[in-house]
Scaffold this active site. Structure first.
Site, short mmCIF file in Angstrom:
data_model
loop_
_atom_site.label_atom_id
_atom_site.label_comp_id
_atom_site.label_asym_id
_atom_site.label_seq_id
_atom_site.Cartn_x
_atom_site.Cartn_y
_atom_site.Cartn_z
N HIS A 277 0.83 -1.20 0.00
CA HIS A 277 0.00 0.00 0.00
C HIS A 277 0.87 1.25 0.00
O HIS A 277 0.54 2.23 -0.69
CB HIS A 277 -0.91 -0.01 1.23
N CYS B 270 -4.55 13.75 2.77
CA CYS B 270 -5.24 15.03 2.85
C CYS B 270 -4.82 15.87 4.05
O CYS B 270 -5.47 16.86 4.38
CB CYS B 270 -6.75 14.81 2.89
N CYS C 155 7.49 -16.92 53.23
CA CYS C 155 6.52 -16.89 52.13
C CYS C 155 6.23 -15.46 51.69
O CYS C 155 5.93 -15.21 50.52
CB CYS C 155 5.23 -17.60 52.53
N HIS D 77 -0.43 -17.27 55.87
CA HIS D 77 0.46 -17.72 54.80
C HIS D 77 0.17 -16.90 53.55
O HIS D 77 -0.98 -16.60 53.22
CB HIS D 77 0.21 -19.22 54.52
#
Length: 530
Positions: A8, A62, A169, A484
């Protein structure tokens, strides 16, 4: 971006040539004269909403200017059949037929020439980009390691459990969230950290350890990793977290970001002063963090929180902007106070408890609305007004002046008072995608609404840049004294996994969105390079 020029664009060049591209680029992308800069400042607005959007595109057929974020340029392309537009920020060509930015050698040479002229007109050094060429050492490493791992859509590379070293944890969850923070991952996997520690600090750089963690996670090794070095460095640099007692994940996140920030190499003092001009009050005094720098932590996690204090007598507004790494949100009005006249002695006056039923279910959006709602400070908290020269009652409103790349929301589930501690287990819904536009300083007034039509259009055009996607959720199970932490993380675009220390299991989005949620991590959907 497509490397080869599309058909294009080639067809366009046969008919129209390159003159249109050259003119638009010279006057609205790389201005090389004062006249061009004035023209850009005056005319560089969307022809539909008349707002100077950051992502304006100019039609190559344009010269129609339209917002990319609000799809005004898309609507024009579809209505007129004009399939090519020029990005007025970076000078790239977008093809609506291909749905992508496309490359053309001739246009690239024109852009480079005009960028050089523009830089010279401003007495700046032109920026030239070159392809990466490996050094001899890098080439030798590539020859010694010919095997390559391909990242596919269903790849599990990057997923690895972490051994719990004794009530760690909380650390494992934050590490998982940081490891799967997209921009932070790209930084460390690109080997961007160059450590130059002093001899006394050799081996004590937390950023170097984070770099090693990323290498461990993305090495393809599936066995759980033992983060003993990381734990030792955290204990060394954040003494209040040392020991094997359960710690708060949010407190660890802030401590980790602070240590990483201090260990990263950022700007010099002179550049810090220039950057800090953003964090200033109206009177010109610095209102922000004097240590704000360009390290990777600040680039990703630092946002700007604006505080507006309005005098009720003269309506004078005092504004300060402070850098923040996260947003801590209350979960709404608490339960009613217990009846002190009751003869019952069963109500606890100290100890620990959970309270899932004492707070009504809410949402992240509602929490943010409460966070940015104007608050009357009352007669007991009068502030001296610079105009009235006396202490007056006032209102205070918090809004976001600058959004971070990664937004972390901390839901305040743990309540501490004298001799009494409890966890709030009420359900807080949170979305997969979040739009922060309504909570920006430019979008709101003291009534929590849009100021006028111009601001409303501004918010609409910027909404795309202010949208976030969820990528990690840290949850806390149990009570305040015995619990936890687990974490949900997003792998690739739509795969979710639950990280429970050394265990990694698959999850789905509905399960994630129904989880309790303690820390919520969102990253911006669109990143604009500075």
């Amino acid at each position: 971006m497509t490397i080869m020029s599309c058909q294009h664009l080639q067809n366009y060049k046969v008919i129209h040539g390159s003159s249109q591209f050259r003119i638009i680029h010279a006057y609205f992308v790389a201005c090389s004269s004062p006249d061009a800069r004035k023209r850009k400042a005056k005319s560089g607005v969307c022809h539909l909403c008349h707002f100077p959007s950051f992502r304006l595109h100019a039609c190559l057929y344009c010269v129609f200017f339209g917002c990319y974020s609000s799809k005004h340029i898309h609507d024009h392309a579809e209505r007129k059949g004009h399939s090519l537009a020029l990005d007025m920020t970076y000078g790239n060509i977008y093809c609506f037929e291909c749905g992508d930015y496309v490359y053309d050698l001739e246009f690239e040479q024109i852009a480079q020439s005009q960028n050089t002229k523009s830089a010279k007109s401003l007495c700046l050094k032109p920026i030239h980009f070159s392809t990466w060429e490996p050094t001899e050492m890098e080439a030798e490493i590539l020859r010694q390691n010919p095997k390559r791992r391909k990242m596919e859509s269903r790849s599990t590379i990057g997923l690895r459990g972490l051994i719990n070293l004794g009530n760690t944890c909380f650390m494992n969850c934050i590490v998982q969230a940081l490891i799967h923070t997209p921009v932070l991952r790209d930084f460390f996997l690109a080997d961007k950290h160059n450590c130059q520690p002093l001899s006394a600090e050799s081996g004590q750089c937390l950023v170097c350890e984070m770099a090693r963690l990323f290498q461990e996670f993305y090495s393809g090794n599936r066995t759980p990793h033992i983060p003993f070095r990381l734990l030792h460095l955290v204990w060394t640099n954040a003494r209040h977290l040392a020991g094997y007692e359960q710690q708060d994940a949010h407190e660890f996140l802030i401590a980790a970001l602070d240590v990483l920030h201090r260990h990263c190499k950022g700007y010099t003092d002179d550049k810090l002063l220039a950057i800090n001009r953003f964090f200033t009050g109206k009177n010109g005094t610095t209102a922000g963090n004097p240590h704000h720098c360009n390290c990777i932590i600040d680039q990703i996690f630092t946002g700007g929180l604006q505080s507006d204090v309005t005098c009720q007598q003269c309506n004078n507004v005092s504004t300060t902007i402070d850098p923040i790494w996260d947003i801590s949100l209350d979960l709404g009005p608490g339960p009613p106070l217990p009846n002190t006249n009751s003869s019952s002695s069963s109500s606890p006056t100290s100890g620990f408890t959970n309270s899932p039923g004492t707070y009504e279910s809410t949402s992240l959006i509602d929490c943010l609305k409460r966070f940015t709602k104007p608050e009357h400070l009352g007669s007991s908290a009068k502030i001296k007004c610079s105009i009235c020269k006396s202490y007056q009652e006032s209102t205070k409103q918090l809004t976001m002046k600058k959004l971070p790349v990664v937004a972390c929301f901390h839901l305040k589930r743990f309540e501490h008072s004298t001799g009494y501690h409890k966890k709030i287990s009420t359900f807080v819904s949170f979305p997969e995608e979040l739009d922060m536009t309504p909570f920006m300083s430019s979008s709101r007034n003291n009534n929590n609404g849009y100021r006028n039509q111009i601001i409303q259009e501004s918010a609409k055009s910027l909404s795309c840049e202010n949208k976030y996607s969820l990528f990690a959720v840290v949850n806390h199970m149990g009570t305040i004294e015995c619990g936890h932490y687990t974490c949900y993380i997003r792998q690739h675009k739509d795969q979710w996994f639950k990280c429970d220390d050394h265990l990694i299991t698959r999850a789905d989005l509905p399960t994630v969105l129904k989880s309790e949620g303690y820390l919520l991590f969102y990253h911006k959907q669109i990143l604009e390079y500075q």
